[in-house]
Write a protein that holds these residues in place. Structure first.
Motif, PDB file in Angstrom:
ATOM      1  N   VAL A 145       0.882  -1.164   0.000  1.00 28.92           N
ATOM      2  CA  VAL A 145       0.000   0.000   0.000  1.00 28.92           C
ATOM      3  C   VAL A 145       0.922   1.217   0.000  1.00 28.92           C
ATOM      4  CG1 VAL A 145      -1.750   1.311   1.252  1.00 28.92           C
ATOM      5  CG2 VAL A 145      -1.839  -1.202   1.237  1.00 28.92           C
ATOM      6  N   GLN A 146       0.836   2.019  -1.059  1.00 25.29           N
ATOM      7  CA  GLN A 146       1.704   3.188  -1.225  1.00 25.29           C
ATOM      8  C   GLN A 146       3.192   2.821  -1.080  1.00 25.29           C
ATOM      9  OE1 GLN A 146       0.570   6.129  -2.217  1.00 25.29           O
ATOM     10  NE2 GLN A 146      -1.576   5.573  -2.039  1.00 25.29           N
ATOM     11  N   GLY A 147       3.574   1.645  -1.585  1.00 24.21           N
ATOM     12  CA  GLY A 147       4.975   1.214  -1.578  1.00 24.21           C
ATOM     13  C   GLY A 147       5.462   0.584  -0.289  1.00 24.21           C
ATOM     14  N   SER A 148       4.583   0.361   0.682  1.00 27.88           N
ATOM     15  CA  SER A 148       4.965  -0.274   1.951  1.00 27.88           C
ATOM     16  C   SER A 148       4.187  -1.571   2.126  1.00 27.88           C
ATOM     17  CB  SER A 148       4.668   0.650   3.133  1.00 27.88           C
ATOM     18  OG  SER A 148       5.450   1.814   3.064  1.00 27.88           O
ATOM     19  N   SER A 193       8.702   6.035   2.453  1.00 34.04           N
ATOM     20  CA  SER A 193       8.357   7.303   3.101  1.00 34.04           C
ATOM     21  C   SER A 193       8.595   8.439   2.120  1.00 34.04           C
ATOM     22  CB  SER A 193       9.187   7.500   4.367  1.00 34.04           C
ATOM     23  OG  SER A 193      10.563   7.463   4.059  1.00 34.04           O
ATOM     24  N   VAL A 194       7.964   9.559   2.392  1.00 32.81           N
ATOM     25  CA  VAL A 194       8.114  10.742   1.552  1.00 32.81           C
ATOM     26  C   VAL A 194       8.926  11.763   2.334  1.00 32.81           C
ATOM     27  CG1 VAL A 194       6.904  12.580   0.319  1.00 32.81           C
ATOM     28  CG2 VAL A 194       5.915  10.271   0.417  1.00 32.81           C
ATOM     29  N   GLY A 195      10.022  12.215   1.727  1.00 32.59           N
ATOM     30  CA  GLY A 195      10.899  13.188   2.378  1.00 32.59           C
ATOM     31  C   GLY A 195      10.363  14.601   2.278  1.00 32.59           C
ATOM     32  N   ALA A 196      11.051  15.532   2.934  1.00 37.60           N
ATOM     33  CA  ALA A 196      10.659  16.945   2.926  1.00 37.60           C
ATOM     34  C   ALA A 196      10.653  17.509   1.508  1.00 37.60           C
ATOM     35  CB  ALA A 196      11.601  17.746   3.817  1.00 37.60           C
ATOM     36  N   ARG A 235      11.389   7.478  -0.669  1.00 35.07           N
ATOM     37  CA  ARG A 235      12.542   6.649  -0.321  1.00 35.07           C
ATOM     38  C   ARG A 235      11.998   5.317   0.188  1.00 35.07           C
ATOM     39  NH1 ARG A 235      18.108   7.565   1.742  1.00 35.07           N
ATOM     40  NH2 ARG A 235      18.523   5.902   3.220  1.00 35.07           N
ATOM     41  N   THR A 236      12.449   4.232  -0.423  1.00 32.97           N
ATOM     42  CA  THR A 236      11.954   2.905  -0.068  1.00 32.97           C
ATOM     43  C   THR A 236      13.089   2.068   0.512  1.00 32.97           C
ATOM     44  OG1 THR A 236      10.305   3.027  -1.828  1.00 32.97           O
ATOM     45  CG2 THR A 236      10.774   0.846  -0.928  1.00 32.97           C
ATOM     46  N   ALA A 237      12.935   1.707   1.781  1.00 34.43           N
ATOM     47  CA  ALA A 237      13.921   0.864   2.477  1.00 34.43           C
ATOM     48  C   ALA A 237      13.299  -0.513   2.695  1.00 34.43           C
ATOM     49  CB  ALA A 237      14.291   1.491   3.811  1.00 34.43           C
TER      50      ALA A 237
END
Length: 182
Positions: free
Chosen positions: A95-98, A126-129, A134-136
């Motif tokens: 869901v949204q890359g997670s 997560s979406v940065g500022a 960024r996908t970990a």
């Protein structure tokens, strides 16, 4: 009657001690080998991909993807033999890359032998500022067997890295241990 129960309990206890001694001896006979490898950027690429939108919440996708890792230079090594490539089939539920993924794969070694693996993956995007994504990920790979010299290989490898769901992975560090079942 109590005496019979006591004798049965003692017999069972002796049987358990004997079984544990045999099992412990077999475990001790399996020499464990350390594994550590940091994949250079761009090692793993995504191939054929099928994406299905689930439709229950925005961004929920089930994906089936081929992965291919090539090692022309620095490569993972098992029992002194280099891996030349790794191929896998990955199924993810994001869901949204997670979310979670499961991959089945084969490491091909320079001597022609293969190692079979199963990997579970936890991915967090997560979406940065700056608005960039960024996908970990964290992974646990189980070595389940192979061919030739590696028929009886077993082991557990833990990895962490970053991925771009379009271009491939980078910065993956994997460590663990493996052994050969006798």
């Amino acid at each position: 009657m109590a005496n019979r129960i006591g004798l049965k309990a003692q017999g069972f206890a002796l049987l358990m001690v004997a079984w544990l001694a045999i099992a412990s001896g077999q475990a001790l006979a399996q020499e464990k080998h350390k594994y550590s490898f940091k994949a250079p950027p761009g090692t793993t690429k995504y191939g054929q991909t099928q994406v299905l939108e689930v439709g229950d919440v925005p961004g929920h996708q089930v994906r089936l993807t081929e992965t291919l890792s090539k090692y022309p230079g620095e490569a993972p090594v098992f029992a002194g033999v280099k891996v030349t490539e790794a191929r896998g089939v990955l199924a993810s539920d994001y869901v949204q890359g997670s979310g979670n993924a499961l991959s089945y794969g084969v490491f091909t070694l320079e001597n022609g032998d293969r190692i079979h693996v199963r990997t579970t993956i936890l991915t967090q995007t997560s979406v940065g500022a700056d608005g960039g994504r960024r996908t970990a990920f964290s992974s646990v790979t189980t070595l389940t067997g192979g061919t030739g010299k590696f028929m009886n290989i077993r082991g557990t490898l833990r990895g962490n890295g970053f991925t771009d769901l379009k271009s491939g992975t980078s910065g993956t560090v994997t460590e663990g241990e493996y052994w050969f079942v006798k």
